[in-house]
Write an enzyme that holds these catalytic residues in place. Structure first.
Site, PDB file in Angstrom:
ATOM      1  N   PHE A 171       5.045  -4.139   9.463  1.00  0.00           N
ATOM      2  CA  PHE A 171       6.016  -5.097   9.973  1.00  0.00           C
ATOM      3  C   PHE A 171       6.460  -6.056   8.864  1.00  0.00           C
ATOM      4  O   PHE A 171       5.628  -6.671   8.196  1.00  0.00           O
ATOM      5  CB  PHE A 171       5.372  -5.879  11.121  1.00  0.00           C
ATOM      6  CG  PHE A 171       6.264  -6.884  11.783  1.00  0.00           C
ATOM      7  CD1 PHE A 171       7.411  -6.499  12.458  1.00  0.00           C
ATOM      8  CD2 PHE A 171       5.929  -8.237  11.764  1.00  0.00           C
ATOM      9  CE1 PHE A 171       8.223  -7.433  13.091  1.00  0.00           C
ATOM     10  CE2 PHE A 171       6.722  -9.170  12.392  1.00  0.00           C
ATOM     11  CZ  PHE A 171       7.875  -8.768  13.059  1.00  0.00           C
TER      12      PHE A 171
ATOM     13  N   SER B 188      -1.166  -1.329   8.633  1.00  0.00           N
ATOM     14  CA  SER B 188      -0.916  -2.475   9.513  1.00  0.00           C
ATOM     15  C   SER B 188      -0.182  -2.049  10.789  1.00  0.00           C
ATOM     16  O   SER B 188      -0.678  -1.202  11.529  1.00  0.00           O
ATOM     17  CB  SER B 188      -0.136  -3.535   8.731  1.00  0.00           C
ATOM     18  OG  SER B 188      -0.187  -4.779   9.386  1.00  0.00           O
ATOM     19  N   MET B 189       1.020  -2.586  11.059  1.00  0.00           N
ATOM     20  CA  MET B 189       1.780  -2.119  12.209  1.00  0.00           C
ATOM     21  C   MET B 189       2.039  -0.624  12.108  1.00  0.00           C
ATOM     22  O   MET B 189       2.111   0.084  13.130  1.00  0.00           O
ATOM     23  CB  MET B 189       3.112  -2.853  12.333  1.00  0.00           C
ATOM     24  CG  MET B 189       3.985  -2.336  13.486  1.00  0.00           C
ATOM     25  SD  MET B 189       5.673  -2.956  13.504  1.00  0.00           S
ATOM     26  CE  MET B 189       6.427  -1.987  12.193  1.00  0.00           C
TER      27      MET B 189
ATOM     28  N   ASP C 113      -9.284  -9.467   4.593  1.00  0.00           N
ATOM     29  CA  ASP C 113      -7.901  -9.265   5.007  1.00  0.00           C
ATOM     30  C   ASP C 113      -7.408 -10.554   5.639  1.00  0.00           C
ATOM     31  O   ASP C 113      -7.935 -10.997   6.658  1.00  0.00           O
ATOM     32  CB  ASP C 113      -7.837  -8.108   6.018  1.00  0.00           C
ATOM     33  CG  ASP C 113      -6.414  -7.700   6.373  1.00  0.00           C
ATOM     34  OD1 ASP C 113      -5.525  -8.559   6.366  1.00  0.00           O
ATOM     35  OD2 ASP C 113      -6.207  -6.508   6.670  1.00  0.00           O
TER      36      ASP C 113
ATOM     37  N   HIS D 228      -5.119  -7.145   2.484  1.00  0.00           N
ATOM     38  CA  HIS D 228      -4.393  -6.429   3.517  1.00  0.00           C
ATOM     39  C   HIS D 228      -3.590  -5.233   2.997  1.00  0.00           C
ATOM     40  O   HIS D 228      -3.674  -4.135   3.544  1.00  0.00           O
ATOM     41  CB  HIS D 228      -3.458  -7.383   4.264  1.00  0.00           C
ATOM     42  CG  HIS D 228      -2.758  -6.721   5.415  1.00  0.00           C
ATOM     43  ND1 HIS D 228      -3.442  -6.188   6.485  1.00  0.00           N
ATOM     44  CD2 HIS D 228      -1.439  -6.479   5.650  1.00  0.00           C
ATOM     45  CE1 HIS D 228      -2.579  -5.663   7.343  1.00  0.00           C
ATOM     46  NE2 HIS D 228      -1.360  -5.820   6.854  1.00  0.00           N
TER      47      HIS D 228
END
Length: 258
Positions: A25, A93-94, A193, A223
């Site tokens: 994202f 992530s997303m 993260d 991250h």
């Protein structure tokens, strides 16, 4: 609207095993480009699309929602399935949530799932109030660039709250669908993260129905681990995961199509 330098989508026509990579994202394909190129160099067919509203300016993201982002990766997966015998999905992530939903929806059409610091929930100051705050505040500070070794992640420095609200709804949807994920699963999680907490990976692992599960903790990365100190390990572990499930990978004449 011109695409930001480095944020272009990436595709490589390789052999009978395909991999779809999904970025995060407000990020872009740049965060996964080295991973994509690593797999492509080893004979795999690779697709790394640019999600709608990303890679240009944050105002464009404000006009999109999870349905747009998911439709893009769903289309790419169908394209890969048309030309490859086996297809794996991966994401950061997303992008991890997108990959997990693809696995839940496509069943045997997905051979395995690889996720790096997968997100399962919107965190931060505005998370709980998004249904209201998105009408009062247009944007908040960006979330890109959490990399221990330094360097730049190509993405937005602002997060439009309308898009964040859609992301929140998407995470809730995916959480409900996680029991439908039965494929072999590789989870790579950073020890430090600042964007997605370890609780998200733990939640995902507790909800999926997969029995072939591997979790690896990346001790030196934050991250955006795919651009960080542990990037090489991510690439190598993912190739090993694919090779175990699709033994033809790495054997001369089976993945390369000339």
């Amino acid at each position: 609207m011109p695409v930001l330098p480095g944020a272009e989508p990436y595709r490589h026509a390789g052999g009978e095993v395909g991999v779809l990579l999904c970025h995060g994202f407000t990020g872009s394909p740049q965060s996964l480009r080295p991973w994509a190129e690593y797999l492509a160099e080893r004979g795999l067919t690779v697709s790394l699309p640019l999600l709608p509203g990303h890679g240009t300016r944050w105002e464009d993201l404000r006009l999109t929602g999870w349905q747009d982002w998911y439709a893009e990766v769903d289309r790419e997966l169908r394209n890969l399935r048309d030309r490859c015998a086996r297809v794996f999905v991966a994401g950061l992530s997303m992008g991890g949530a997108l990959a997990l939903r693809l696995a839940a929806k496509h069943g045997e059409g997905v051979a395995g799932v690889m996720v790096v610091n997968p997100a399962n929930k919107v965190h931060g100051r505005y998370a709980r109030t998004l249904p209201v705050s998105r009408h009062l505040v247009r944007t908040v500070k960006g979330i890109t660039g959490d990399i221990a070794k330094g360097g730049v992640e190509v993405g937005y420095d602002r997060v439009p709250l309308h898009a964040a609200h859609s992301l929140r709804n998407f995470f809730r949807l995916v959480d409900g669908e996680l029991p439908q994920v039965t494929q072999p699963l590789l989870v790579l999680r950073s020890a430090q993260d600042h964007t997605v907490p370890a609780a998200d990976s733990a939640r995902i692992l507790s909800r999926v129905s997969s029995t072939d599960v591997t979790q690896i903790v990346l001790e030196q990365s934050r991250h955006v681990a795919t651009l960080d100190h542990d990037a090489d390990r991510i690439f190598e572990e993912s190739l090993g995961f694919i090779g175990r499930l699709a033994p033809s990978v790495g054997k001369e004449g089976t993945t390369a199509r000339g």
